[in-house]
Design a protein around this motif. Structure first.
Motif, PDB file in Angstrom:
ATOM      1  N   MET A   9       0.826  -1.202   0.000  1.00 33.28           N
ATOM      2  CA  MET A   9       0.000   0.000   0.000  1.00 33.28           C
ATOM      3  C   MET A   9       0.864   1.258   0.000  1.00 33.28           C
ATOM      4  O   MET A   9       2.020   1.232   0.443  1.00 33.28           O
ATOM      5  N   ALA A  10       0.268   2.352  -0.475  1.00 29.09           N
ATOM      6  CA  ALA A  10       0.928   3.649  -0.337  1.00 29.09           C
ATOM      7  C   ALA A  10       0.746   4.127   1.101  1.00 29.09           C
ATOM      8  O   ALA A  10      -0.224   3.762   1.773  1.00 29.09           O
ATOM      9  N   LEU A  11       1.673   4.953   1.570  1.00 25.51           N
ATOM     10  CA  LEU A  11       1.617   5.421   2.952  1.00 25.51           C
ATOM     11  C   LEU A  11       0.341   6.205   3.237  1.00 25.51           C
ATOM     12  O   LEU A  11      -0.254   6.052   4.313  1.00 25.51           O
ATOM     13  N   ASP A  12      -0.099   7.037   2.277  1.00 26.45           N
ATOM     14  CA  ASP A  12      -1.310   7.807   2.526  1.00 26.45           C
ATOM     15  C   ASP A  12      -2.537   6.908   2.643  1.00 26.45           C
ATOM     16  O   ASP A  12      -3.454   7.185   3.415  1.00 26.45           O
ATOM     17  N   GLU A  13      -2.559   5.785   1.896  1.00 29.82           N
ATOM     18  CA  GLU A  13      -3.662   4.824   2.022  1.00 29.82           C
ATOM     19  C   GLU A  13      -3.663   4.192   3.412  1.00 29.82           C
ATOM     20  O   GLU A  13      -4.715   4.029   4.034  1.00 29.82           O
ATOM     21  N   LEU A  14      -2.479   3.827   3.874  1.00 33.21           N
ATOM     22  CA  LEU A  14      -2.370   3.216   5.197  1.00 33.21           C
ATOM     23  C   LEU A  14      -2.830   4.186   6.285  1.00 33.21           C
ATOM     24  O   LEU A  14      -3.600   3.814   7.182  1.00 33.21           O
ATOM     25  N   TRP A  53       6.801  15.156  14.717  1.00 27.57           N
ATOM     26  CA  TRP A  53       6.856  13.747  14.355  1.00 27.57           C
ATOM     27  C   TRP A  53       5.507  13.231  13.846  1.00 27.57           C
ATOM     28  O   TRP A  53       5.249  12.036  13.881  1.00 27.57           O
ATOM     29  N   ARG A  54       4.644  14.122  13.383  1.00 28.64           N
ATOM     30  CA  ARG A  54       3.340  13.695  12.877  1.00 28.64           C
ATOM     31  C   ARG A  54       3.472  13.182  11.443  1.00 28.64           C
ATOM     32  O   ARG A  54       3.930  13.898  10.568  1.00 28.64           O
ATOM     33  N   PHE A  55       3.025  11.950  11.230  1.00 23.32           N
ATOM     34  CA  PHE A  55       3.138  11.365   9.897  1.00 23.32           C
ATOM     35  C   PHE A  55       2.142  12.025   8.943  1.00 23.32           C
ATOM     36  O   PHE A  55       0.981  12.277   9.288  1.00 23.32           O
ATOM     37  N   ALA A  56       2.587  12.280   7.713  1.00 24.47           N
ATOM     38  CA  ALA A  56       1.734  12.859   6.683  1.00 24.47           C
ATOM     39  C   ALA A  56       2.311  12.491   5.328  1.00 24.47           C
ATOM     40  O   ALA A  56       3.539  12.441   5.143  1.00 24.47           O
ATOM     41  N   HIS A  57       1.411  12.234   4.366  1.00 30.15           N
ATOM     42  CA  HIS A  57       1.870  11.879   3.027  1.00 30.15           C
ATOM     43  C   HIS A  57       0.781  12.203   2.018  1.00 30.15           C
ATOM     44  O   HIS A  57      -0.392  11.837   2.204  1.00 30.15           O
ATOM     45  N   ASN A  58       1.146  12.913   0.981  1.00 28.17           N
ATOM     46  CA  ASN A  58       0.191  13.296  -0.061  1.00 28.17           C
ATOM     47  C   ASN A  58      -1.052  13.990   0.502  1.00 28.17           C
ATOM     48  O   ASN A  58      -2.181  13.756   0.053  1.00 28.17           O
ATOM     49  N   GLY A  59      -0.845  14.809   1.517  1.00 32.87           N
ATOM     50  CA  GLY A  59      -1.949  15.561   2.099  1.00 32.87           C
ATOM     51  C   GLY A  59      -2.759  14.815   3.138  1.00 32.87           C
ATOM     52  O   GLY A  59      -3.680  15.378   3.740  1.00 32.87           O
ATOM     53  N   VAL A  60      -2.451  13.545   3.374  1.00 33.19           N
ATOM     54  CA  VAL A  60      -3.170  12.750   4.377  1.00 33.19           C
ATOM     55  C   VAL A  60      -2.342  12.730   5.657  1.00 33.19           C
ATOM     56  O   VAL A  60      -1.183  12.308   5.654  1.00 33.19           O
ATOM     57  N   VAL A  61      -2.947  13.187   6.756  1.00 40.21           N
ATOM     58  CA  VAL A  61      -2.253  13.334   8.038  1.00 40.21           C
ATOM     59  C   VAL A  61      -2.759  12.295   9.028  1.00 40.21           C
ATOM     60  O   VAL A  61      -3.960  12.011   9.088  1.00 40.21           O
ATOM     61  N   PHE A  62      -1.842  11.709   9.805  1.00 40.58           N
ATOM     62  CA  PHE A  62      -2.258  10.760  10.842  1.00 40.58           C
ATOM     63  C   PHE A  62      -2.871  11.524  12.016  1.00 40.58           C
ATOM     64  O   PHE A  62      -2.208  12.335  12.661  1.00 40.58           O
ATOM     65  N   THR A  63      -4.126  11.295  12.265  1.00 40.20           N
ATOM     66  CA  THR A  63      -4.836  11.965  13.363  1.00 40.20           C
ATOM     67  C   THR A  63      -5.197  11.002  14.486  1.00 40.20           C
ATOM     68  O   THR A  63      -5.275  11.394  15.644  1.00 40.20           O
ATOM     69  N   GLY A  64      -5.463   9.740  14.166  1.00 38.03           N
ATOM     70  CA  GLY A  64      -5.691   8.716  15.175  1.00 38.03           C
ATOM     71  C   GLY A  64      -6.914   8.916  16.038  1.00 38.03           C
ATOM     72  O   GLY A  64      -7.850   9.646  15.701  1.00 38.03           O
ATOM     73  N   ALA A  65      -6.887   8.275  17.191  1.00 33.62           N
ATOM     74  CA  ALA A  65      -8.018   8.326  18.121  1.00 33.62           C
ATOM     75  C   ALA A  65      -8.121   9.686  18.803  1.00 33.62           C
ATOM     76  O   ALA A  65      -9.215  10.127  19.171  1.00 33.62           O
ATOM     77  N   SER A  66      -6.993  10.355  18.983  1.00 32.37           N
ATOM     78  CA  SER A  66      -6.980  11.628  19.707  1.00 32.37           C
ATOM     79  C   SER A  66      -7.730  12.739  18.979  1.00 32.37           C
ATOM     80  O   SER A  66      -8.015  13.788  19.563  1.00 32.37           O
ATOM     81  N   SER A  67      -8.035  12.519  17.703  1.00 32.46           N
ATOM     82  CA  SER A  67      -8.788  13.526  16.951  1.00 32.46           C
ATOM     83  C   SER A  67     -10.244  13.598  17.408  1.00 32.46           C
ATOM     84  O   SER A  67     -10.951  14.551  17.089  1.00 32.46           O
ATOM     85  N   VAL A  68     -10.682  12.593  18.148  1.00 30.20           N
ATOM     86  CA  VAL A  68     -12.062  12.548  18.646  1.00 30.20           C
ATOM     87  C   VAL A  68     -12.101  13.196  20.027  1.00 30.20           C
ATOM     88  O   VAL A  68     -11.384  12.772  20.945  1.00 30.20           O
ATOM     89  N   ALA A  69     -12.931  14.207  20.187  1.00 27.46           N
ATOM     90  CA  ALA A  69     -13.027  14.914  21.466  1.00 27.46           C
ATOM     91  C   ALA A  69     -13.778  14.071  22.490  1.00 27.46           C
ATOM     92  O   ALA A  69     -14.794  13.440  22.182  1.00 27.46           O
ATOM     93  N   VAL A  70     -13.260  14.052  23.714  1.00 29.84           N
ATOM     94  CA  VAL A  70     -13.931  13.359  24.815  1.00 29.84           C
ATOM     95  C   VAL A  70     -15.034  14.262  25.358  1.00 29.84           C
ATOM     96  O   VAL A  70     -14.774  15.411  25.737  1.00 29.84           O
ATOM     97  N   THR A  71     -16.257  13.765  25.374  1.00 29.72           N
ATOM     98  CA  THR A  71     -17.408  14.560  25.813  1.00 29.72           C
ATOM     99  C   THR A  71     -18.248  13.782  26.812  1.00 29.72           C
ATOM    100  O   THR A  71     -18.252  12.553  26.807  1.00 29.72           O
ATOM    101  N   ARG A  72     -18.971  14.514  27.628  1.00 23.34           N
ATOM    102  CA  ARG A  72     -19.852  13.879  28.599  1.00 23.34           C
ATOM    103  C   ARG A  72     -21.150  13.455  27.920  1.00 23.34           C
ATOM    104  O   ARG A  72     -21.695  14.186  27.094  1.00 23.34           O
TER     105      ARG A  72
END
Length: 342
Positions: A233-238, A301-320
């Motif tokens: 796979m390409a890195l951005d796909e992964l 150290w944030r991975f990014a390739h072809n405009g696709v950035v690794f955001t992971g689980a932390s991109s989801v805000a914790v809410t009550r």
């Protein structure tokens, strides 16, 4: 009865109900954590169809349900094997039929609540007499019984649940069914629920966070996506695939105290991506960390390739999650008999 298996109800409502019963002045601190052994495999066909017949009178529909149950399974040898109990694994009707069977629990505990514990006066009177009070919280085949009283009251309910399930051909798993205190914690619907003292205070609160099993499950998915077989796979796909998996997982767990766990899961994923990149792009010389950062990271150290950035689980805000309780709309009219008691 507090059952969250109907339209407009979700797992978070069941968990919120547990929070309400175990927090503040409510003292439902003992929990019968129940597990049905091989639920989908052992449901009796006759008692299940009898329960369906109470609401559906059309004989053609009943015949279809019975035909579905008797469909059997294909063996590895390609032969049909008859099924005398249980619902077909993976069948579209199986979850619905299992839920219909387990409504026997709802009826038993619901009637008991309305007749014996339905008012503050009745519950206080039972306490003065040394008796306990309890509520059933069920979502599909996962359920707990929250008990206000002593451990012995919760232990006694084990036999009650066993007796209700027996006519359906179901039984509790002795190894996985246990009585715990809210301060010990228990797992329900993928969440670890436990009462603890808030740091720096003397106040106790009920906290919810992803269970160890849920954390390991998402780590296993990350591992599978970053295994050597995916290096074509390409890195951005992964990165896009991992973002989707981690965000979906985090969306379910976002209503708990999950921020630190989200960060830990992302750290694990980052390490897997790093090793994947170094293995994929290794040429004659080993890909160094400095070169990897220059080529495959955008901010720090944030991975990014072809405009696709690794955001992971932390991109989801914790809410009550706001408790909805009886404000949840019910799409049908309750039976008159249910309102007549209590």
């Amino acid at each position: 009865m507090l059952v969250w298996v109907s339209p407009n109800r979700r797992t978070h409502d069941a968990i919120a109900e547990i929070h309400l019963l175990a927090s503040g002045t409510s003292d439902y601190h003992w929990i019968l954590e129940a597990d049905i052994k091989a639920c989908f495999d052992e449901i009796g066909h006759t008692p299940l169809v009898e329960r369906v017949r109470r609401r559906i009178k059309d004989k053609r529909v009943l015949a279809l349900v019975m035909a579905f149950l008797k469909a059997g399974v294909m063996t590895t040898a390609g032969e049909r094997e008859e099924s005398f109990t249980g619902t077909p694994q993976g069948g579209p009707l199986s979850p619905l039929l299992a839920n219909i069977a387990l409504s026997a629990l709802d009826e038993h505990f619901g009637q008991q609540w309305r007749q014996e514990m339905g008012t503050d006066y009745w519950r206080a009177k039972r306490k003065r007499s040394g008796l306990g009070n309890w509520r059933l919280i069920r979502f599909a085949d996962d359920f707990v019984v929250m008990v206000s009283g002593q451990r012995r009251h919760a232990e006694a309910l084990r036999e009650v649940v066993t007796a209700v399930l027996a006519p359906l051909g179901l039984r509790l798993s002795p190894e996985k069914t246990r009585v715990v205190h809210i301060d010990e914690g228990f797992v329900f619907l993928g969440m670890q629920i436990r009462r603890m003292r808030k740091r720096g205070t003397q106040k106790y609160y009920v906290y919810t966070k992803p269970s160890r099993k849920a954390i390991q499950a998402v780590k296993d998915k990350v591992k599978a996506k970053t295994y050597r077989s995916t290096r074509h796979m390409a890195l951005d796909e992964l990165i896009a695939s991992l973002n989707q998996t981690l965000a979906g997982w985090a969306n379910y767990h976002r209503h708990g105290t999950s921020k630190a766990i989200f960060n830990a899961v992302d750290h694990h994923a980052w390490g897997r991506i790093m090793r994947w990149i170094r293995a994929k792009y290794a040429g004659k010389h080993r890909l160094g960390m400095a070169e990897m950062r220059r080529r495959f990271c955008d901010q720090g150290w944030r991975f990014a390739h072809n405009g696709v950035v690794f955001t992971g689980a932390s991109s989801v805000a914790v809410t009550r999650y706001r408790y909805r309780g009886r404000n949840i709309p019910t799409p049908w009219t309750p039976k008159p008999a249910a309102a007549a008691t209590g």
